[in-house]
Write an enzyme that holds these catalytic residues in place. Structure first.
Site, PDB file in Angstrom:
ATOM      1  N   ASP A 119       0.828  -1.213   0.000  1.00  0.00           N
ATOM      2  CA  ASP A 119       0.000   0.000   0.000  1.00  0.00           C
ATOM      3  C   ASP A 119       0.866   1.269   0.000  1.00  0.00           C
ATOM      4  O   ASP A 119       0.674   2.174   0.816  1.00  0.00           O
ATOM      5  CB  ASP A 119      -0.948  -0.009   1.222  1.00  0.00           C
ATOM      6  CG  ASP A 119      -1.993   1.111   1.145  1.00  0.00           C
ATOM      7  OD1 ASP A 119      -2.264   1.606   0.043  1.00  0.00           O
ATOM      8  OD2 ASP A 119      -2.516   1.504   2.201  1.00  0.00           O
TER       9      ASP A 119
ATOM     10  N   HIS B 239      -2.143   0.302  11.873  1.00  0.00           N
ATOM     11  CA  HIS B 239      -2.037  -1.093  11.446  1.00  0.00           C
ATOM     12  C   HIS B 239      -0.601  -1.456  11.100  1.00  0.00           C
ATOM     13  O   HIS B 239       0.248  -0.572  10.974  1.00  0.00           O
ATOM     14  CB  HIS B 239      -2.949  -1.362  10.234  1.00  0.00           C
ATOM     15  CG  HIS B 239      -2.873  -0.283   9.192  1.00  0.00           C
ATOM     16  ND1 HIS B 239      -3.829   0.696   9.062  1.00  0.00           N
ATOM     17  CD2 HIS B 239      -1.944  -0.005   8.252  1.00  0.00           C
ATOM     18  CE1 HIS B 239      -3.501   1.519   8.077  1.00  0.00           C
ATOM     19  NE2 HIS B 239      -2.357   1.121   7.570  1.00  0.00           N
TER      20      HIS B 239
ATOM     21  N   GLN C 138      -3.209  -5.508   5.665  1.00  0.00           N
ATOM     22  CA  GLN C 138      -2.942  -4.488   6.706  1.00  0.00           C
ATOM     23  C   GLN C 138      -3.777  -4.827   7.938  1.00  0.00           C
ATOM     24  O   GLN C 138      -4.997  -4.634   7.933  1.00  0.00           O
ATOM     25  CB  GLN C 138      -3.280  -3.086   6.175  1.00  0.00           C
ATOM     26  CG  GLN C 138      -2.284  -2.605   5.136  1.00  0.00           C
ATOM     27  CD  GLN C 138      -2.758  -1.391   4.359  1.00  0.00           C
ATOM     28  OE1 GLN C 138      -3.802  -1.412   3.708  1.00  0.00           O
ATOM     29  NE2 GLN C 138      -1.978  -0.321   4.382  1.00  0.00           N
TER      30      GLN C 138
ATOM     31  N   ARG D 240       3.805  12.420  11.014  1.00  0.00           N
ATOM     32  CA  ARG D 240       2.458  12.324  10.448  1.00  0.00           C
ATOM     33  C   ARG D 240       1.858  11.015  10.921  1.00  0.00           C
ATOM     34  O   ARG D 240       2.353   9.929  10.595  1.00  0.00           O
ATOM     35  CB  ARG D 240       2.529  12.347   8.915  1.00  0.00           C
ATOM     36  CG  ARG D 240       1.187  12.096   8.214  1.00  0.00           C
ATOM     37  CD  ARG D 240       1.458  11.828   6.750  1.00  0.00           C
ATOM     38  NE  ARG D 240       0.276  11.661   5.929  1.00  0.00           N
ATOM     39  CZ  ARG D 240      -0.373  10.512   5.739  1.00  0.00           C
ATOM     40  NH1 ARG D 240       0.000   9.421   6.384  1.00  0.00           N
ATOM     41  NH2 ARG D 240      -1.395  10.460   4.912  1.00  0.00           N
TER      42      ARG D 240
ATOM     43  N   ASP E 273      -0.694   8.339  10.755  1.00  0.00           N
ATOM     44  CA  ASP E 273      -1.558   7.888   9.664  1.00  0.00           C
ATOM     45  C   ASP E 273      -2.887   7.326  10.183  1.00  0.00           C
ATOM     46  O   ASP E 273      -2.922   6.616  11.190  1.00  0.00           O
ATOM     47  CB  ASP E 273      -0.800   6.791   8.900  1.00  0.00           C
ATOM     48  CG  ASP E 273      -1.552   6.308   7.685  1.00  0.00           C
ATOM     49  OD1 ASP E 273      -1.835   7.130   6.816  1.00  0.00           O
ATOM     50  OD2 ASP E 273      -1.875   5.089   7.620  1.00  0.00           O
TER      51      ASP E 273
ATOM     52  N   GLU F  70      -3.560  12.660  10.249  1.00  0.00           N
ATOM     53  CA  GLU F  70      -4.128  12.345   8.939  1.00  0.00           C
ATOM     54  C   GLU F  70      -5.507  11.746   9.207  1.00  0.00           C
ATOM     55  O   GLU F  70      -5.648  10.567   9.497  1.00  0.00           O
ATOM     56  CB  GLU F  70      -3.247  11.368   8.164  1.00  0.00           C
ATOM     57  CG  GLU F  70      -3.646  11.279   6.699  1.00  0.00           C
ATOM     58  CD  GLU F  70      -4.432  10.020   6.328  1.00  0.00           C
ATOM     59  OE1 GLU F  70      -4.999   9.998   5.228  1.00  0.00           O
ATOM     60  OE2 GLU F  70      -4.474   9.057   7.123  1.00  0.00           O
TER      61      GLU F  70
ATOM     62  N   HIS G 282      -0.807  12.079  -2.221  1.00  0.00           N
ATOM     63  CA  HIS G 282      -0.658  10.737  -2.813  1.00  0.00           C
ATOM     64  C   HIS G 282      -1.980   9.964  -2.791  1.00  0.00           C
ATOM     65  O   HIS G 282      -2.077   8.903  -3.392  1.00  0.00           O
ATOM     66  CB  HIS G 282       0.422   9.964  -2.045  1.00  0.00           C
ATOM     67  CG  HIS G 282      -0.011   9.607  -0.665  1.00  0.00           C
ATOM     68  ND1 HIS G 282      -0.184  10.560   0.325  1.00  0.00           N
ATOM     69  CD2 HIS G 282      -0.350   8.423  -0.102  1.00  0.00           C
ATOM     70  CE1 HIS G 282      -0.596   9.969   1.428  1.00  0.00           C
ATOM     71  NE2 HIS G 282      -0.708   8.674   1.198  1.00  0.00           N
ATOM     72  N   ASP G 283      -2.980  10.484  -2.069  1.00  0.00           N
ATOM     73  CA  ASP G 283      -4.266   9.787  -1.988  1.00  0.00           C
ATOM     74  C   ASP G 283      -5.276  10.386  -2.956  1.00  0.00           C
ATOM     75  O   ASP G 283      -5.007  11.367  -3.641  1.00  0.00           O
ATOM     76  CB  ASP G 283      -4.787   9.853  -0.549  1.00  0.00           C
ATOM     77  CG  ASP G 283      -4.101   8.816   0.343  1.00  0.00           C
ATOM     78  OD1 ASP G 283      -3.700   7.760  -0.183  1.00  0.00           O
ATOM     79  OD2 ASP G 283      -3.960   9.076   1.537  1.00  0.00           O
TER      80      ASP G 283
ATOM     81  N   ARG H  43      -4.719   5.143  -7.529  1.00  0.00           N
ATOM     82  CA  ARG H  43      -4.002   6.267  -6.914  1.00  0.00           C
ATOM     83  C   ARG H  43      -2.570   6.343  -7.456  1.00  0.00           C
ATOM     84  O   ARG H  43      -1.924   7.379  -7.401  1.00  0.00           O
ATOM     85  CB  ARG H  43      -3.966   6.109  -5.378  1.00  0.00           C
ATOM     86  CG  ARG H  43      -5.304   6.332  -4.713  1.00  0.00           C
ATOM     87  CD  ARG H  43      -5.238   6.087  -3.221  1.00  0.00           C
ATOM     88  NE  ARG H  43      -4.854   4.708  -2.925  1.00  0.00           N
ATOM     89  CZ  ARG H  43      -4.583   4.250  -1.705  1.00  0.00           C
ATOM     90  NH1 ARG H  43      -4.645   5.054  -0.669  1.00  0.00           N
ATOM     91  NH2 ARG H  43      -4.238   2.992  -1.499  1.00  0.00           N
TER      92      ARG H  43
HETATM   93  C1  GLC Z   1      -3.672   6.721   4.820  1.00  0.00           C
HETATM   94  C2  GLC Z   1      -2.689   6.860   3.678  1.00  0.00           C
HETATM   95  C3  GLC Z   1      -3.141   6.008   2.537  1.00  0.00           C
HETATM   96  C4  GLC Z   1      -3.231   4.572   2.992  1.00  0.00           C
HETATM   97  C5  GLC Z   1      -4.106   4.453   4.239  1.00  0.00           C
HETATM   98  C6  GLC Z   1      -3.937   3.124   4.876  1.00  0.00           C
HETATM   99  O1  GLC Z   1      -4.919   7.193   4.488  1.00  0.00           O
HETATM  100  O2  GLC Z   1      -2.572   8.205   3.311  1.00  0.00           O
HETATM  101  O3  GLC Z   1      -2.284   6.122   1.436  1.00  0.00           O
HETATM  102  O4  GLC Z   1      -3.771   3.779   1.971  1.00  0.00           O
HETATM  103  O5  GLC Z   1      -3.746   5.400   5.217  1.00  0.00           O
HETATM  104  O6  GLC Z   1      -2.674   3.048   5.480  1.00  0.00           O
END
Ligand code: GLC
Length: 649
Positions: free
Chosen positions: A140, A183, A251, A281, A283, A325, A394-395, A519
């Site tokens: 991922d 995760h 994950q 950051r 996540d 995030e 990136h998302d 993506r």
């Molecule tokens: C966050 C990341 C994304 C990822 C997700 C799961 O949203 O920015 O790219 O797929 O977490 O880790």
């Protein structure tokens, strides 16, 4: 705060461990004393029922002390400096860029070579997307971590990173790295032990012998990746157990109702803080707590965990700050700064996903009604908290503004969202955009959007058609969007490649592990020969780069652009214009009005709309980006198409 129970418990804990003494430790103990009441109450709230509560709390304190012992002198000195100048990250001097190290430079060693490029643009904060060890295929984009303390060999070595950090520190650049708190990869050592039946590690995750619990959870849980990873549980063949996997099936979600998980994560956070990372950051923080019957997002306990992480980090490494995030509803995002406080008590920085989505709405509709409404509805931030303002990352782009705002803007939520997806995926006659629908959920009709900024702004189509007016509009749109993230209030985060108009790249379709996740269309490997065109007058790259560079340079000079909850919206009678006022007490350019026109024709507005707010009293206005003097005619201010003015009076 002093309180007897927690204080005597702290005394017990400290006498059990060999307590380091000396001048060096003075700051550690002062901070521990100041934060321990909060740490204890939060820990008690989350884990107070457990018989080993006290032992676990002792372990947590010892992690804080051990990591403090490891903290380098220069980082301790930085902590003190930042404690004094505690609003340091809210100044307008910071401008960020998010990038994949492999896509940007090849690897970490090469990143150092590319710092002059970044500096030339004016960027002084880098978010390097995940670099930790992860499986070769199912990763991922690095967000399935196999080892939180090891650099993935494809990115280089820990030594490369240390050298990069040293080089960045030399030129006053901040580094942001990810900690994937929610995760791990199913190949992480904890997951491997869990697969072998070790109970201690099965307790790090959510693992169930049959579908009873998974069914109960799934009844209320929305799907994050409905196309590629439907459902939220995966059957693990080794154990025959169902494991919670909210994102991809590989994950595994960590179980924070187990204090051991929290303590591991504190240790990991402080490990990276001690490497010299300035900003972490965190996540997917909205997902940290799972509760049957809930969506398992934005739960109160997720906030308590973040507060605990913050309090712990403040004891050992107070100079390090967090980005949340949390790409969730506007009303929920704001809570990740913390509630019931004046200063941010969870994460100091949060992605402004609402503003990002609203900007894309304004581009598609050429109108600013929803943008104005959505920004108006944004609750006031806490002090010592700031937004990360971005256009692309990136998302995917989630259309995360509220239905209420859409209705108040005069649209129907379902058809308006459908229009936006159609617009950006090129299924709308007047649109030049070249995006892709992402995360399409057939059950709910929801969809998000993938695509590079330039392709979404119509540059790809315009270049193919060699349509100069359309090329111009696309360039102006890209600059307009950057203009607004520079001026809105917060840290602008540019996405790598965007400042030279990098287009979609479909090479991911050749890769079996990426082809299902579009993506990757906007996660480019930069071609440095193309980037070199930024120095060749007249090229698309030069037109974009020079304007974005200028925006950054001017932003840094405008004191009103520091983010101190100093923005006031100005509602205008023209539906294509979006305006706000930025102000501070003193400094250069302490009052600036930003007026943006999202239409493809010039738009005017009577000056009285500003004058009634006490603005624009004189006859001449200075546009700060271009340095031009603007003299409004017949008391009308006219903004050229796809342009935003920064007006100082
Ligand atoms: C966050 C990341 C994304 C990822 C997700 C799961 O949203 O920015 O790219 O797929 O977490 O880790």
């Amino acid at each position: 705060m002093y309180e007897q129970i927690s204080h005597s418990l702290l005394n017990d804990i400290l006498t059990q461990y060999k307590q380091p003494q000396g001048e060096d430790w003075q700051h550690f103990y002062t901070r521990l004393g100041a934060n321990f009441y909060a740490i204890h109450s939060l820990f008690q709230h989350l884990y107070g029922q457990r018989p080993d509560f006290k032992e676990q709390l002792g372990k947590l304190v010892s992690v804080l002390a051990q990591q403090y012992a490891q903290r380098a002198q220069h980082l301790r000195a930085k902590d003190l400096e930042r404690e004094k100048n505690h609003d340091w990250f809210m100044q307008q001097k910071w401008v960020g860029m998010a990038l994949y190290c492999q896509g940007f430079a090849g690897d970490l060693a090469n990143m150092r070579e590319k710092l002059p490029y970044v500096q030339d643009l004016g960027v002084n904060l880098l978010h390097i997307l995940p670099i930790c060890d992860c499986p070769a295929e199912q990763n991922d984009g690095g967000y399935a971590v196999r080892d939180f303390r090891k650099i993935d060999a494809r990115n280089g070595t820990m030594q490369d990173l240390e050298q990069l950090i040293a080089a960045m520190q030399q030129c006053d650049m901040l580094l942001t790295l990810d900690v994937v708190v929610n995760h791990t990869s199913d190949e992480h050592a904890w997951a491997m032990q869990a697969k072998q039946g070790v109970q201690q590690y099965q307790d790090y995750y959510f693992m169930y012998p049959d579908r009873t619990m998974p069914d109960m959870f799934e009844a209320a849980m929305p799907e994050v990746f409905p196309e590629n990873a439907p459902g939220s549980f995966t059957l693990n063949p080794e154990t025959g157990k169902w494991v919670m996997t909210v994102f991809n099936h590989y994950q595994w979600d960590l179980n924070y109702s187990n204090p051991a998980v929290l303590i591991e994560m504190v240790d990991i956070i402080l490990f990276w803080a001690n490497k010299g990372v300035d900003i972490l950051r965190l996540d997917a923080v909205a997902f940290l707590w799972k509760k049957i019957g809930s969506t398992c997002q934005n739960e109160r306990e997720a906030h308590l965990i973040l507060q605990l992480l913050k309090d712990c980090c403040q004891v050992t490494a107070p100079g390090v700050i967090f980005i949340a995030e949390a790409i969730v509803a506007p009303i929920e995002i704001i809570k990740y700064f913390g509630e019931d406080a004046i200063n941010a008590k969870e994460c100091e920085i949060a992605y402004n996903a609402t503003f990002m989505a609203l900007l894309w709405d304004a581009v598609a509709t050429k109108q600013t009604v929803l943008l104005t409404k959505g920004v108006e509805d944004l609750p006031e931030k806490l002090d010592r908290a700031t937004w990360l303002n971005y256009v692309r990352c990136h998302d995917d782009i989630g259309l995360g503004f509220s239905d209420k705002a859409i209705i108040e803007a005069g649209f129907d939520p379902v058809s308006h969202r459908r229009f936006l997806v159609d617009y950006y995926t090129g299924h709308y006659a007047e649109s030049n955009a070249r995006g892709f629908a992402f995360g399409v959920n057939k059950k709910t009709g929801d969809a998000r959007i993938s695509g590079a900024l330039a392709s979404l702004a119509g540059l790809e189509t315009a270049l193919e058609n060699q349509d100069e007016p359309a090329i111009e509009n696309a360039i102006m749109t890209i600059v307009l969007l950057h203009n607004l993230i520079m001026s809105f209030g917060g840290i602008p985060l540019i996405y790598y490649g965007d400042s030279v108009g990098t287009l979609n790249n479909d090479s991911y379709l050749q890769d079996e592990n990426k082809m299902h996740d579009n993506r990757w269309v906007h996660r480019p490997t930069l071609d440095w020969d193309v980037l070199a065109l930024r120095n060749q007058p007249g090229t698309v790259q030069q037109r974009l780069f020079s304007q974005i560079k200028q925006l950054i340079a001017i932003r840094k000079e405008i004191s009103a652009f520091a983010d101190l909850n100093n923005r006031e919206l100005i509602s205008l009678e023209n539906p294509h214009l979006f305006a706000f006022h930025r102000f501070v007490q003193t400094g250069m350019h302490s009052k600036v009005v930003v007026v943006a026109n999202f239409d493809t024709s010039p738009q005017s507005v009577p000056l009285h709309s500003f004058r009634q707010k006490g603005l624009f009293k004189g006859s001449a206005l200075t546009e700060l980006y271009s340095g031009q003097q603007i003299t409004p005619e017949s008391d009308l201010l006219t903004i050229p198409k796809l342009t935003a003015y920064w007006l100082s009076t």
